[in-house]
Design an enzyme around this catalytic site. Structure first.
Site, PDB file in Angstrom:
ATOM      1  N   SER A  61      -5.885   8.972 -10.203  1.00  0.00           N
ATOM      2  CA  SER A  61      -4.669   8.566  -9.389  1.00  0.00           C
ATOM      3  C   SER A  61      -4.960   8.297  -7.930  1.00  0.00           C
ATOM      4  O   SER A  61      -5.840   8.809  -7.316  1.00  0.00           O
ATOM      5  CB  SER A  61      -3.632   9.750  -9.208  1.00  0.00           C
ATOM      6  OG  SER A  61      -3.352  10.215 -10.444  1.00  0.00           O
ATOM      7  N   GLN A  62      -4.029   7.349  -7.230  1.00  0.00           N
ATOM      8  CA  GLN A  62      -4.046   7.273  -5.855  1.00  0.00           C
ATOM      9  C   GLN A  62      -4.013   8.497  -4.949  1.00  0.00           C
ATOM     10  O   GLN A  62      -3.158   9.351  -5.279  1.00  0.00           O
ATOM     11  CB  GLN A  62      -2.520   6.301  -5.652  1.00  0.00           C
ATOM     12  CG  GLN A  62      -2.281   5.695  -4.204  1.00  0.00           C
ATOM     13  CD  GLN A  62      -0.986   5.216  -4.055  1.00  0.00           C
ATOM     14  OE1 GLN A  62      -0.058   5.424  -5.028  1.00  0.00           O
ATOM     15  NE2 GLN A  62      -0.698   4.609  -2.998  1.00  0.00           N
TER      16      GLN A  62
END
Ligand code: SAH
Length: 214
Positions: A61-62
């Protein structure tokens, strides 16, 4: 040293600047070497403002999403946490910095093996990992003070909310295949309270109480 600088910049420009205030979350994000979780070919992109591929069609994930989800778990150092979707193990390491013990479940064995090796190397001895369908939770170790699901679900898996303590928090993206809403669910004595944290996009949660395998 160069990675430490990139990490510091990531935290100040992507995470603090967007309003994440939890000191312990910021500290953990400053500490965990994210570049080690993406493999050498992508290590210089590890601190960018985007998700990255980690193999097997999955993504890490970011950074901002990791911080936002972690903050919403409201962890204390005594908490026992369940994570569904180990992936690279990066989110797992952040949780391991903040909680007493982390139980993490991944359905893709090869990802779990790679993550486990790295978490051992980094001495996260408070992580217990297993390969199974996380939509069923981990009944033998329940209840949990916090549950985080890092893949998008069609609906909130009933088996999972039942494994929260009273006062426990769960963070989960819920929606269709293309876009989801990040929900924080808090268990009270007399039921559950949902808070909408905004839009997001995750890979699919696949399992008995998730999406069907393709
Ligand atoms: N938190 C991870 C993100 C991984 S992406 C990281 O920081 O890298 C989501 C992961 O959830 C994928 O690895 C996918 O294989 C896994 N997953 C999907 N459905 C699952 C299920 N039912 N049980 C366990 N893991 C699942």
């Amino acid at each position: 040293m160069k990675f430490r600088r990139l990490r510091e910049k990531m935290v100040s420009t992507q995470i603090e600047a967007r309003g994440i205030r939890d000191r312990r979350v910021l500290e953990a994000m400053r500490k965990v070497p994210r570049h080690l979780f993406v493999g050498e070919a992508l290590e210089y992109q590890a601190y960018g403002d985007f998700p990255l591929p980690i193999g097997e069609g999955q993504t890490i994930s970011q950074p901002y999403i990791v911080a936002e989800m972690t903050q919403a778990l409201e962890l204390t150092k005594d908490d026992r946490v369940l994570e569904i979707g180990t992936g690279s193990g990066y989110q797992t390491a952040i949780l391991a910095e903040l909680a007493f013990r982390v139980y993490t479940i991944e359905r893709v064995r090869q990802l779990l093996i790679t993550a486990r090796k790295l978490l051992d190397h980094l001495r996260y001895h408070n992580v217990i990992a297993r390969c199974s369908d996380g939509t069923l939770g981990w009944p033998d170790e329940s209840p949990f003070d916090a549950i985080i699901v890092t893949a998008g679900a069609p609906e909130v898996p009933e088996k999972l909310v039942q494994q929260l303590t009273i006062g426990g928090r769960m963070v989960i993206p819920v929606g269709d295949r293309w876009s989801q809403t990040l929900l924080q669910i808090r268990r009270h004595e007399d039921g559950f309270h949902e808070t909408d944290l905004g839009g997001c996009r995750f890979v699919k949660l696949i399992g008995e109480h998730g999406w069907r395998e393709e």
